[in-house]
Design a protein around this motif. Structure first.
Motif, mmCIF file in Angstrom:
data_model
loop_
_atom_site.group_PDB
_atom_site.id
_atom_site.type_symbol
_atom_site.label_atom_id
_atom_site.label_comp_id
_atom_site.label_asym_id
_atom_site.label_seq_id
_atom_site.Cartn_x
_atom_site.Cartn_y
_atom_site.Cartn_z
ATOM 1 N N LEU A 17 13.036 0.401 0.225
ATOM 2 C CA LEU A 17 11.999 1.390 0.467
ATOM 3 C C LEU A 17 12.464 2.418 1.472
ATOM 4 C CD1 LEU A 17 8.953 -1.024 0.741
ATOM 5 C CD2 LEU A 17 9.615 0.364 -1.216
ATOM 6 N N ASP A 18 12.116 3.655 1.227
ATOM 7 C CA ASP A 18 12.379 4.736 2.160
ATOM 8 C C ASP A 18 11.124 4.896 3.017
ATOM 9 O OD1 ASP A 18 12.803 7.100 3.515
ATOM 10 O OD2 ASP A 18 13.245 8.277 1.715
ATOM 11 N N PRO A 19 11.183 4.649 4.330
ATOM 12 C CA PRO A 19 9.995 4.697 5.173
ATOM 13 C C PRO A 19 9.348 6.077 5.270
ATOM 14 C CG PRO A 19 11.951 4.410 6.509
ATOM 15 C CD PRO A 19 12.383 4.317 5.075
ATOM 16 N N THR A 20 10.044 7.117 4.834
ATOM 17 C CA THR A 20 9.471 8.461 4.883
ATOM 18 C C THR A 20 8.879 8.885 3.538
ATOM 19 O OG1 THR A 20 11.594 9.482 4.314
ATOM 20 C CG2 THR A 20 11.119 9.160 6.661
ATOM 21 N N GLU A 21 8.975 8.030 2.532
ATOM 22 C CA GLU A 21 8.473 8.332 1.197
ATOM 23 C C GLU A 21 7.069 7.761 1.017
ATOM 24 O OE1 GLU A 21 9.626 6.756 -3.155
ATOM 25 O OE2 GLU A 21 11.258 7.678 -2.047
ATOM 26 N N GLU A 22 6.193 8.511 0.352
ATOM 27 C CA GLU A 22 4.844 8.007 0.086
ATOM 28 C C GLU A 22 4.905 6.825 -0.865
ATOM 29 O OE1 GLU A 22 2.164 11.028 -1.294
ATOM 30 O OE2 GLU A 22 1.605 11.504 0.760
ATOM 31 N N SER A 23 4.082 5.817 -0.595
ATOM 32 C CA SER A 23 3.974 4.629 -1.422
ATOM 33 C C SER A 23 2.502 4.309 -1.630
ATOM 34 C CB SER A 23 4.652 3.432 -0.748
ATOM 35 O OG SER A 23 6.027 3.657 -0.582
#
Length: 46
Positions: free
Chosen positions: A6-12
């Motif tokens: 997971l990219d912590p700066t990407e919306e999930s």
């Protein structure tokens, strides 16, 4: 089983443990409806 990266700066998509509210955000922290912890739906629960 594959590891999820997971990219912590990407919306999930996150779901509330308590009331089931679903939101799309970067890191919502607490549920906007009931204040309970939210989980990232892209991360498997074991």
């Amino acid at each position: 089983m594959k590891d999820v990266q997971l990219d912590p700066t990407e919306e999930s998509t996150y779901e509330c443990f308590n009331c089931g509210t679903v939101v799309t955000a970067v890191a919502p922290g607490e549920c906007p409806d009931c204040g309970t912890e939210m989980r990232n739906r892209g991360t498997p629960i074991e």
